[in-house]
Write a protein that holds these residues in place. Sequence first.
Motif, short mmCIF file in Angstrom:
data_model
loop_
_atom_site.label_atom_id
_atom_site.label_comp_id
_atom_site.label_asym_id
_atom_site.label_seq_id
_atom_site.Cartn_x
_atom_site.Cartn_y
_atom_site.Cartn_z
N TYR A 163 0.85 -1.19 0.00
CA TYR A 163 0.00 0.00 0.00
C TYR A 163 0.89 1.25 0.00
O TYR A 163 0.68 2.19 -0.79
CB TYR A 163 -0.91 -0.04 1.24
N TRP A 164 1.89 1.26 0.89
CA TRP A 164 2.79 2.41 0.98
C TRP A 164 3.53 2.63 -0.33
O TRP A 164 3.65 3.77 -0.80
CB TRP A 164 3.78 2.21 2.14
N GLN A 165 4.00 1.55 -0.96
CA GLN A 165 4.71 1.69 -2.23
C GLN A 165 3.79 2.21 -3.34
O GLN A 165 4.22 3.02 -4.18
CB GLN A 165 5.35 0.35 -2.64
N ASP A 166 2.54 1.77 -3.34
CA ASP A 166 1.58 2.28 -4.31
C ASP A 166 1.37 3.78 -4.12
O ASP A 166 1.31 4.55 -5.09
CB ASP A 166 0.23 1.56 -4.17
N LEU B 296 3.46 5.87 -2.58
CA LEU B 296 4.72 6.54 -2.87
C LEU B 296 4.89 6.75 -4.37
O LEU B 296 5.34 7.82 -4.82
CB LEU B 296 5.88 5.69 -2.32
N LYS B 297 4.47 5.76 -5.14
CA LYS B 297 4.63 5.84 -6.60
C LYS B 297 3.74 6.93 -7.19
O LYS B 297 4.21 7.74 -8.01
CB LYS B 297 4.30 4.49 -7.23
N THR C 209 4.57 13.14 0.07
CA THR C 209 3.68 12.63 1.11
C THR C 209 4.44 12.55 2.42
O THR C 209 5.67 12.40 2.43
CB THR C 209 3.13 11.24 0.72
N ASN C 210 3.72 12.68 3.52
CA ASN C 210 4.30 12.53 4.85
C ASN C 210 4.20 11.04 5.21
O ASN C 210 3.10 10.53 5.44
CB ASN C 210 3.52 13.39 5.85
N GLY D 262 0.41 14.79 -1.79
CA GLY D 262 0.98 16.02 -2.33
C GLY D 262 0.63 16.16 -3.80
O GLY D 262 0.47 17.26 -4.32
N LYS D 263 0.52 15.03 -4.48
CA LYS D 263 0.05 14.97 -5.86
C LYS D 263 -0.34 13.53 -6.15
O LYS D 263 -0.05 12.63 -5.36
CB LYS D 263 1.12 15.46 -6.83
N GLY D 264 -1.00 13.32 -7.30
CA GLY D 264 -1.37 11.97 -7.69
C GLY D 264 -2.51 11.41 -6.85
O GLY D 264 -3.02 12.05 -5.93
#
Length: 467
Positions: free
Chosen positions: A68-71, A73-74, A80-81, A431-433
């Motif tokens: 989930y975190w990697q998704d 992050l991508k 993101t915090n 932050g985006k996406g």
Amino acid sequence: MIDVLVIGGGNAALCAALMAREAGASVLLLEASPQAWRGGNSQHTRNLRCMHDAPQDVLVEAYTEEEYWQDLLKVTGGATNEALARLVIRESSTCRPWMRSHGVHFQPSLSGALHTARTNAFFMGGGKALVNAYYRSAERLGVQVRYEAPVDSLELDEGRFVAAWVGSERIEARSCVLAAGGFESNREWLREAWGVNERGEHPADNFLIRGTRFNTGTLLRFMQGAGADMIGDATQAHMVAIDARAPLYDGGICTRIDCVSLGVVVNREAQRFYDEGEDFWPKRYAIWGRLVAQQPGQVAWSIIDAKAVGRFMPPVFPGTQADSLHELAVMLGLEPNTFVQTLERYNAACRVGSFDHTALDDCHTEGLAPAKTHWARPLDTPPFYGYALRPGVTFTYLGLKVDARAAAHFGGRASDNLFVAGEMMAGNVLGKGYTAGVGMSIGTAFGRIAGTQAALAAIKEHSHAAA
């Protein structure tokens, strides 16, 4: 005096109100909209992205915290915090029993909702049913609800909440949760944020609003002026390429065009401008609104052929249909020769392997810019279809900086009785996406946290006053 004042009426606000009430606080919820339009953007949602380490009723296989975190992050590109993002992810693994206790039901992933059976839990009856269930539960628990009660400003004392103003009415409370949404339906603010592009256009003039017309950002603007710590870029948003024929407001999910990855997308000059097959659609659908916003006239067209029919969620409006690419270009108002050349170059560049729209397959283009990296098949089977696209803003990411307690901050100092949830703080995580269902994860996680913290703050103040 009321213990907890909740400003907003969508998922995050309702989660906060319910949690505060369950913690023993008296709660008043102020919703800007009439009752018929209550629920903000949450009424248009379908699902919640959920971490789970093993199969879980409607969720198949596993979807771990790290994946989930990697998704996330991508799609955010690192904007993101991580601590707050992981807090949301972990909360998403434990919130559903609580949701069920308040009348929310879940169903398996919808047919045509690609690749989400493992990651997203769908609400039976959609977001409207979820919102209605929460309002019923709130009423049963004794939460006071007032509709058509937009809050214009707050009374603050060095970062502490004192009172809210609805017109000339002053409403005091021991603590407050801000969950009144972003500024996506404030056209002037959108124009200010996006400015004028190199073609002399105001891009925001051509934006459609997928969600509620009541998210005008009034409180967000007030908090900005009051010195609250802000986070995010005013031009960043959950922005989807939607049907250009959609209504200005409240088009919701049915206006989305989901065939982008199965064909090509061209702009007004009949040129491709981005990789349509970059990744699975739920991880990429929310970048296409911004991509279209950067094109001439803020318009584009998704083009498919007969091979794509039946492989995506059909939109509410039928596409423009033609038996040849030349005829389709004429019907779409695009320069026919340029359009046909663009499609012929794409077709010639396709290297078709084993087509599989449920996997990152090996069908790609060679020697073409921009490339199409997956699901690249020639568009050669009539009839051909074209769908006109416009940017559809769901919610904006500019928001208030918070911590793990959901507290608002002023000059780096956390308020001890003013908390924030939902779109008003989503920019801490986004932050985006975007990736499907994460907005509801953020709203649910921080709504529950904010409600709990607001109740604790109110009870603490109440006990101090009694002493």
